[in-house]
Design a protein around this motif. Structure first.
Motif, PDB file in Angstrom:
ATOM      1  N   CYS A 254       8.832  49.634 -58.457  1.00 58.75           N
ATOM      2  CA  CYS A 254       8.192  48.674 -57.569  1.00 58.75           C
ATOM      3  C   CYS A 254       8.835  48.799 -56.180  1.00 58.75           C
ATOM      4  O   CYS A 254      10.065  48.874 -56.082  1.00 58.75           O
TER       5      CYS A 254
ATOM      6  N   GLU B 123      10.805  48.166 -52.994  1.00 59.08           N
ATOM      7  CA  GLU B 123      11.882  47.189 -52.795  1.00 59.08           C
ATOM      8  C   GLU B 123      11.478  46.044 -51.877  1.00 59.08           C
ATOM      9  O   GLU B 123      11.980  44.942 -52.004  1.00 59.08           O
TER      10      GLU B 123
ATOM     11  N   LEU C 171      10.533  42.964 -53.567  1.00 63.65           N
ATOM     12  CA  LEU C 171      11.569  42.289 -54.341  1.00 63.65           C
ATOM     13  C   LEU C 171      12.556  41.531 -53.460  1.00 63.65           C
ATOM     14  O   LEU C 171      13.511  40.948 -53.973  1.00 63.65           O
TER      15      LEU C 171
ATOM     16  N   GLU D  49      13.728  38.462 -51.519  1.00 63.91           N
ATOM     17  CA  GLU D  49      13.433  37.041 -51.534  1.00 63.91           C
ATOM     18  C   GLU D  49      13.345  36.496 -50.110  1.00 63.91           C
ATOM     19  O   GLU D  49      14.131  36.865 -49.239  1.00 63.91           O
TER      20      GLU D  49
ATOM     21  N   SER E  80      13.466  35.858 -61.574  1.00 62.56           N
ATOM     22  CA  SER E  80      13.696  36.655 -60.378  1.00 62.56           C
ATOM     23  C   SER E  80      12.422  37.423 -60.059  1.00 62.56           C
ATOM     24  O   SER E  80      11.536  37.581 -60.897  1.00 62.56           O
ATOM     25  N   LEU E  81      12.326  37.922 -58.826  1.00 62.22           N
ATOM     26  CA  LEU E  81      11.125  38.660 -58.443  1.00 62.22           C
ATOM     27  C   LEU E  81      10.937  39.905 -59.307  1.00 62.22           C
ATOM     28  O   LEU E  81       9.820  40.256 -59.684  1.00 62.22           O
ATOM     29  N   ARG E  82      12.035  40.569 -59.644  1.00 62.89           N
ATOM     30  CA  ARG E  82      11.935  41.749 -60.505  1.00 62.89           C
ATOM     31  C   ARG E  82      11.436  41.361 -61.893  1.00 62.89           C
ATOM     32  O   ARG E  82      10.600  42.054 -62.494  1.00 62.89           O
TER      33      ARG E  82
ATOM     34  N   ILE F 280       7.703  40.698 -61.789  1.00 65.51           N
ATOM     35  CA  ILE F 280       6.936  41.945 -61.782  1.00 65.51           C
ATOM     36  C   ILE F 280       6.857  42.529 -63.187  1.00 65.51           C
ATOM     37  O   ILE F 280       5.795  42.974 -63.648  1.00 65.51           O
TER      38      ILE F 280
END
Length: 342
Positions: A266, A268, A271, A273, A288-290, A293
């Motif tokens: 993905c 970066e 990802l 914030e 978390s954003l990761r 995803i």
């Protein structure tokens, strides 16, 4: 109420103020009084005052005009006030009276047919259903076609919006346009009266591309919405019609999302914030954003495999083989829930 309007409505960008008062309490009278005593100040600030209600027959423009006349300011009424109607109604109402003023260059087959149909509407002996069919043809075909001719002619002869407006104001060959389409003077006026249906539709001035009032006037204008509960129905109807007119192929949309999610890495930048997110309390227990995803990737892969979306989906033989179509409501609901497309 008068004190509230004086304190609240003269300031810029204060948001929404709801005034719930019983019928007969004089709301409209007080609003018109406020408009009359403040329109010059709004004009100096280049701000507009919009008065909106559910039906155009309920617009109190005549009441405001009487106030101007009573105070000897009828010229100001003509200078500052505008009723913005639909495109077709002023044409039906005024075309025959303006016929002698319209140059021959505009009197092509479309104009002649439009004029003939409007003359037929004046015939009281014609059946009502026949008149309705004529009005439908005028609204959907003839008036838009005639309007396009006017817009094209103005654009060809006058290269800027300012020049086109000047021609409508001052050039005898084009002054009839302002009488047929008063909305051409929208920018010049301070007080605008219109129905909620017109407010949520596009404003067509002929001297520039059509635009929504929300794009042009929301931030700086003072907007009075009368019969607020009733106008909500009109807004909802417009949203539904707009949605029906802009269909989305959800399967193609999903496949586009799925194919990007299946990439090994993905970017970066997705990802990172935001400052706002970093300030949120940890008690919210957000992924978390990761992790988000990865969660979306798992759900997308599950839907893709379960419904075998590597194949073209068809609901019946009449659909074009070039398009993806579906009949499975469960699939659509899963797409909306899992991928949060709502």
């Amino acid at each position: 109420m008068e004190e509230i309007l004086n304190q609240y409505c003269k300031k810029d960008n204060l948001g929404l103020l709801l005034l719930s008062m019983p019928t007969g309490s004089g709301k409209t009278y007080i609003v018109l009084k406020f408009i009359y005593y403040n329109y010059k100040e709004f004009a100096k600030q280049k701000r507009k005052i919009l008065f909106i209600t559910n039906l155009k027959k309920n617009l109190p423009i005549d009441e405001l005009k009487k106030r101007f006349i009573a105070n000897g300011n009828e010229e100001d009424f003509e200078k500052y006030v505008l009723f913005i109607d639909s495109n077709v109604d002023p044409v039906i109402k005024n075309l025959l009276n303006l016929d002698q003023k319209i140059p021959d260059q505009f009197k092509n087959k479309i104009y002649l047919k439009l004029k003939k149909y409007i003359e037929m509407l004046q015939n009281e002996q014609l059946p009502s259903d026949f008149k309705e069919n004529i009005q439908t043809d005028i609204r959907k075909n003839l008036e838009p076609a005639f309007r396009d001719i006017i817009k094209r002619t103005l654009s060809e002869n006058f290269k800027t919006k300012k020049a086109r407006l000047s021609a409508v104001k001052n050039n005898q060959d084009y002054q009839w346009i302002g009488e047929l389409y008063p909305a051409v003077f929208t920018d010049d006026k301070t007080i605008l009266f219109l129905s909620i249906d017109k407010f949520v539709a596009q404003n067509t001035t002929l001297i520039e591309p059509s635009y929504y009032f929300s794009e042009r006037f929301i931030n700086k204008s003072l907007i009075f919405i009368d019969e607020f509960d009733t106008t909500k129905e009109a807004v909802l109807k417009n949203i539904i019609q707009s949605g029906l007119g802009n269909r989305v192929d959800l399967i193609d949309l999903f496949l586009n999302i799925h194919n990007h999610l299946m990439q090994t890495e993905c970017p970066e930048v997705l990802l990172q914030e935001s400052k706002w997110r970093k300030q949120q309390p940890s008690s919210k227990n957000w992924l978390s954003l990761r992790e988000q995803i990865e969660s979306l990737r798992d759900k997308a892969n599950y839907i893709f495999k379960k419904y075998q979306l590597q194949h073209i989906c068809k609901s019946h033989d009449n659909f074009s083989t070039k398009e993806r179509n579906f009949k499975n409501l469960e699939l659509i609901l899963n797409l909306l829930v899992y991928l949060q497309l709502r």
